[in-house]
Design an enzyme around this catalytic site. Structure first.
Site, PDB file in Angstrom:
ATOM      1  N   ALA A  96     -98.991  50.143 -14.497  1.00  0.00           N
ATOM      2  CA  ALA A  96     -98.337  50.351 -13.230  1.00  0.00           C
ATOM      3  C   ALA A  96     -98.197  48.823 -12.541  1.00  0.00           C
ATOM      4  CB  ALA A  96     -99.230  51.193 -12.077  1.00  0.00           C
ATOM      5  N   ASP A 147    -103.077  37.674 -14.816  1.00  0.00           N
ATOM      6  CA  ASP A 147    -103.598  38.957 -14.252  1.00  0.00           C
ATOM      7  C   ASP A 147    -105.053  38.865 -14.286  1.00  0.00           C
ATOM      8  OD1 ASP A 147    -101.043  39.841 -14.287  1.00  0.00           O
ATOM      9  OD2 ASP A 147    -101.584  41.897 -15.475  1.00  0.00           O
ATOM     10  N   LEU A 189    -100.311  46.859 -11.682  1.00  0.00           N
ATOM     11  CA  LEU A 189    -101.217  46.208 -10.833  1.00  0.00           C
ATOM     12  C   LEU A 189    -102.550  45.415 -11.516  1.00  0.00           C
ATOM     13  CD1 LEU A 189    -101.211  49.087  -8.070  1.00  0.00           C
ATOM     14  CD2 LEU A 189     -99.833  47.014  -8.084  1.00  0.00           C
ATOM     15  N   GLY A 190    -102.384  45.126 -12.625  1.00  0.00           N
ATOM     16  CA  GLY A 190    -103.227  44.499 -13.439  1.00  0.00           C
ATOM     17  C   GLY A 190    -104.629  45.123 -13.730  1.00  0.00           C
ATOM     18  N   PRO A 244    -104.094  52.481 -10.911  1.00  0.00           N
ATOM     19  CA  PRO A 244    -103.309  53.417 -11.789  1.00  0.00           C
ATOM     20  C   PRO A 244    -103.060  52.433 -12.990  1.00  0.00           C
ATOM     21  CG  PRO A 244    -101.780  52.575 -10.015  1.00  0.00           C
ATOM     22  CD  PRO A 244    -103.185  52.337  -9.623  1.00  0.00           C
TER      23      PRO A 244
END
Ligand code: MEV
Length: 298
Positions: free
Chosen positions: A91, A139, A93-94, A88
Site C-alpha cells: 500500500a 523505507d 506505507l513501507g 496494509p
C-alpha cells in the site's frame, strides 16, 4: 519489544531509486515484534496467521528475507519471532521494511545487542532487497529512524526541522500494487525515453528542494502546492489510478492544502496535508473508513 514504523514519502518517490533526493516521514503505525529462544527458527506474522521457517531458496519471499536477516547474526540460539503488522501490505506505507526493522530490533533485544537506529535501518536493506530487487533504502531508513528527513540513496538521513507539525491524512485506495513492478515500469520508461524521464526526475528534485525550505519555514501552503505538483509528475509516469486521483481531488475539496499518491503508486495509498489538526477530520471523512490521521513533528 522491537518496532519498525511505517513511512509516508512526502515527495521524491521513484526518482529516489535513481539517486535523486526524497523527503519522507515516519508514522506511529508500524510493526511490533518479539523474539525468544526456541527449538527452531520461526517467524510468525499476525494478523495474517503466517508461520515461516527461514529458507534462502524458499518460494516465499518472506522465507528468503527471514533467512537473509538471520544470516547477519553469528553464534546465536534458534529464535522464534512474533510480529504484529498494523500496516496494509502493498500500500506504499513501507510495510515490508517495517517488518524487517521490527524483526531485527526484536532479535537484537533478545540477544542483548544494542546499536543505533540508523544502523538497524541499514541492516534491514538485505530484507528489502528480497522484496524489491533494487530498493533505494528510504523505507528501511525511515522505518528505523522516523521523524521528517531528506534521503539520498547511500547517504545518511538528514533530519528536517520545523516548528510546525505536519498533519497528514492517509487514505487507502484498496488497490494493492507491487513496488517491484512499479519500479520496473519506471525503469523501462527511463530506458526507452531517457530525456522525458530524466526531465521529470529533475523537476521532482526541484520540488523536493523547495519543500525542504517550505517545511523548515513552516509554510504549509507552499508545501501543499508542491505536493500537488509532485502528484502530477508521478501521474505523468503512469503511477496514478483513477481511484487515487479521485481521492486526491476529494481531499482537496474537503480543505486539504495538497494531496498526492505516496510510495510506489499503481494503487496503494495517497495522503493529504491538512492545514491543522482540527481540520483533518473532515478530510478523513472524505477519504473513507480506512483513512487515518498521522501527525508528525519535524
Ligand atoms: C517505495 O516506498 C518508494 C520507491 O521510491 C521505491 C524505493 O525507493 O525503493 C517507489
Amino acid at each position: 519489544m522491537g518496532f519498525g514504523r511505517g513511512k509516508v514519502i512526502l515527495l521524491g518517490e521513484h526518482a529516489v531509486v535513481h539517486g535523486y533526493p526524497a523527503i519522507a516521514v515516519g508514522i506511529e503505525r508500524g510493526v511490533h515484534a518479539e523474539a525468544a529462544p526456541a527449538k527452531r527458527d520461526l517467524l510468525r506474522l499476525e494478523p495474517w496467521d503466517l508461520a515461516l521457517e527461514p529458507d534462502p531458496d524458499g518460494r516465499e519471499p518472506l522465507e528468503r528475507a527471514f533467512s537473509a536477516i538471520l544470516g547477519e547474526y553469528e553464534d546465536r540460539p534458534p529464535l522464534e519471532v512474533r510480529a504484529t503488522v498494523e500496516l496494509p501490505a502493498g500500500a506504499g506505507l513501507g510495510c515490508s521494511a517495517a517488518i524487517g526493522v521490527a524483526v531485527l530490533d526484536a532479535i537484537d533485544e533478545a540477544l542483548g545487542r544494542k546499536r543505533p537506529r540508523a544502523e538497524l535501518g541499514d541492516a534491514a536493506l538485505v530484507w528489502e532487497e528480497v522484496f524489491h530487487g533494487d530498493p533505494s533504502g528510504v523505507d528501511n531508513a525511515m522505518s528505523a529512524v522516523g521523524g521528517v528527513a531528506l534521503f539520498v540513496r547511500g547517504m545518511p538521513l538528514r533530519p528536517i526541522h520545523s516548528n510546525k507539525p505536519l498533519c497528514l491524512v492517509v487514505g487507502y485506495s484498496g488497490e494493492s500494487s507491487s513496488t517491484k513492478e512499479m519500479v520496473t515500469s519506471v525503469r523501462r520508461q527511463l530506458e526507452s525515453d531517457p530525456e522525458r524521464v530524466r526531465n521529470t526526475f529533475a523537476a521532482i528534485e526541484t520540488l523536493v528542494h523547495n519543500a525542504t525550505h517550505a517545511i523548515g519555514a513552516g509554510d504549509l501552503i507552499a508545501l501543499g502546492q508542491l505536493l500537488d505538483l509532485n502528484h502530477t509528475l508521478l501521474a505523468s509516469l503512469m503511477l496514478c489510478t483513477t481511484k487515487l486521483d479521485a481521492m486526491c481531488r476529494a481531499a482537496r475539496e474537503a480543505g486539504a492544502l495538497g494531496a498526492k499518491i505516496t510510495g510506489a503508486g499503481g494503487g496503494g495509498c495517497m495522503f493529504a496535508l491538512a492545514p491543522k489538526r482540527s481540520e483533518a477530520e473532515r478530510i478523513r471523512e472524505a477519504l473513507g473508513s480506512d483513512a487515518f490521521v498521522a501527525e508528525v513533528s519535524a
